[in-house]
Design a protein around this motif. Structure first.
Motif, PDB file in Angstrom:
ATOM      1  N   UNK A 118      11.876  58.562  27.857  1.00  0.00           N
ATOM      2  CA  UNK A 118      10.662  58.831  28.640  1.00  0.00           C
ATOM      3  C   UNK A 118       9.982  57.516  29.007  1.00  0.00           C
ATOM      4  N   UNK A 119       9.895  56.598  28.042  1.00  0.00           N
ATOM      5  CA  UNK A 119       9.268  55.295  28.305  1.00  0.00           C
ATOM      6  C   UNK A 119      10.028  54.525  29.379  1.00  0.00           C
ATOM      7  N   UNK A 120      11.350  54.547  29.322  1.00  0.00           N
ATOM      8  CA  UNK A 120      12.160  53.838  30.322  1.00  0.00           C
ATOM      9  C   UNK A 120      12.011  54.485  31.690  1.00  0.00           C
ATOM     10  N   UNK A 125       9.805  53.296  37.225  1.00  0.00           N
ATOM     11  CA  UNK A 125       8.902  53.543  38.357  1.00  0.00           C
ATOM     12  C   UNK A 125       7.868  52.426  38.486  1.00  0.00           C
ATOM     13  N   UNK A 126       7.289  52.015  37.362  1.00  0.00           N
ATOM     14  CA  UNK A 126       6.281  50.947  37.386  1.00  0.00           C
ATOM     15  C   UNK A 126       6.912  49.618  37.790  1.00  0.00           C
ATOM     16  N   UNK A 150       7.136  45.322  41.503  1.00  0.00           N
ATOM     17  CA  UNK A 150       8.102  44.295  41.889  1.00  0.00           C
ATOM     18  C   UNK A 150       8.665  43.487  40.739  1.00  0.00           C
ATOM     19  N   UNK A 151       8.670  44.061  39.554  1.00  0.00           N
ATOM     20  CA  UNK A 151       9.218  43.377  38.383  1.00  0.00           C
ATOM     21  C   UNK A 151      10.682  43.801  38.262  1.00  0.00           C
ATOM     22  N   UNK A 192      15.576  47.008  37.697  1.00  0.00           N
ATOM     23  CA  UNK A 192      14.307  46.797  36.985  1.00  0.00           C
ATOM     24  C   UNK A 192      14.515  46.186  35.601  1.00  0.00           C
ATOM     25  N   UNK A 193      13.545  45.369  35.167  1.00  0.00           N
ATOM     26  CA  UNK A 193      13.559  44.781  33.835  1.00  0.00           C
ATOM     27  C   UNK A 193      12.942  45.777  32.857  1.00  0.00           C
ATOM     28  N   UNK A 194      13.662  46.795  32.437  1.00  0.00           N
ATOM     29  CA  UNK A 194      13.047  47.790  31.539  1.00  0.00           C
ATOM     30  C   UNK A 194      13.875  48.101  30.295  1.00  0.00           C
ATOM     31  N   UNK A 195      15.040  47.503  30.148  1.00  0.00           N
ATOM     32  CA  UNK A 195      15.847  47.786  28.962  1.00  0.00           C
ATOM     33  C   UNK A 195      15.103  47.444  27.685  1.00  0.00           C
ATOM     34  N   UNK A 196      14.382  46.330  27.713  1.00  0.00           N
ATOM     35  CA  UNK A 196      13.608  45.913  26.548  1.00  0.00           C
ATOM     36  C   UNK A 196      12.520  46.900  26.185  1.00  0.00           C
ATOM     37  N   UNK A 197      11.983  47.585  27.194  1.00  0.00           N
ATOM     38  CA  UNK A 197      10.951  48.596  26.930  1.00  0.00           C
ATOM     39  C   UNK A 197      11.532  49.713  26.064  1.00  0.00           C
TER      40      UNK A 197
END
Length: 193
Positions: free
Chosen positions: A16-18, A23-24, A29-30, A45-50
């Motif tokens: 859910x967080x990813x 989307x964010x 533009x990250x 997107x740079x979201x794997x760390x999230x």
């Protein structure tokens, strides 16, 4: 049944967080652009760390609620996770100098040993029948292992699915060893992660 519940918790909460982070990431533009040594063909997107951060924070919360004997070490774990995430995120966006990343990783390693009480104190029965104690070499070898593991995993992160697959296999084997040792706190932590 408890193991499966913990695993699903560690799967669904980060998913859910990813989802929302993707989307964010596009909205602000990250994102990582393809080209150079990048293995992907589209904007990523740079979201794997999230997802990793949220899984670890979920695990830390569960362990702190159900295994109070874990004690203050859980706070050291959470602080280390947040700092490592922030450094990785900053590196993705700003391309930090390797010296900064190395200094942060070394600092976290020292924090892990001094405040968390986690260190490699011996190498078992590596040479003979006697336990090979590290003595004064425990801290430097623990730092070398910690920094090495962080960077080894980070180096293979550019190939889709490779770092995740290796992490699942490694954590699965560690979970099995911890289960056989009869440590439900660490087992829960590892299964959620």
């Amino acid at each position: 049944m408890l193991s499966m519940s913990l695993f699903l918790l560690g799967l669904l909460v980060p998913a859910v967080a990813v989802y929302y982070s993707i989307q964010a990431s596009h909205r602000f533009g990250v994102v990582d652009q393809p080209g150079g040594h990048k293995a992907h063909d589209t904007v990523t997107p740079f979201v794997g760390g999230v997802g990793i951060l949220v899984a670890n924070l979920t695990a830390a919360y569960v362990v702190s609620q159900f295994f109070p004997a874990f004690g203050d070490r859980i706070y050291v774990l959470v602080a280390g996770l947040v700092v490592l995430f922030a450094t990785g995120f900053a590196d993705d966006i700003l391309q930090l100098n390797y010296k900064i990343r190395f200094a942060v990783q070394a600092g976290l390693g020292v924090m892990m040993v001094v405040l968390g009480g986690v260190e490699i104190s011996d190498l078992g029965r590596l040479v003979s029948g006697d336990v090979l104690s590290l003595g004064y070499l425990a801290l430097p070898i623990t730092l070398l292992a910690t920094i090495g593991a962080i960077n080894a995993l980070n180096m293979i992160d550019g190939i889709d699915g490779l770092s995740g697959s290796l992490s699942i296999v490694s954590l699965g084997l560690i979970a099995l060893a911890v289960y056989m040792a009869g440590d439900p706190a660490y087992f829960s932590l590892i299964v959620i992660v």
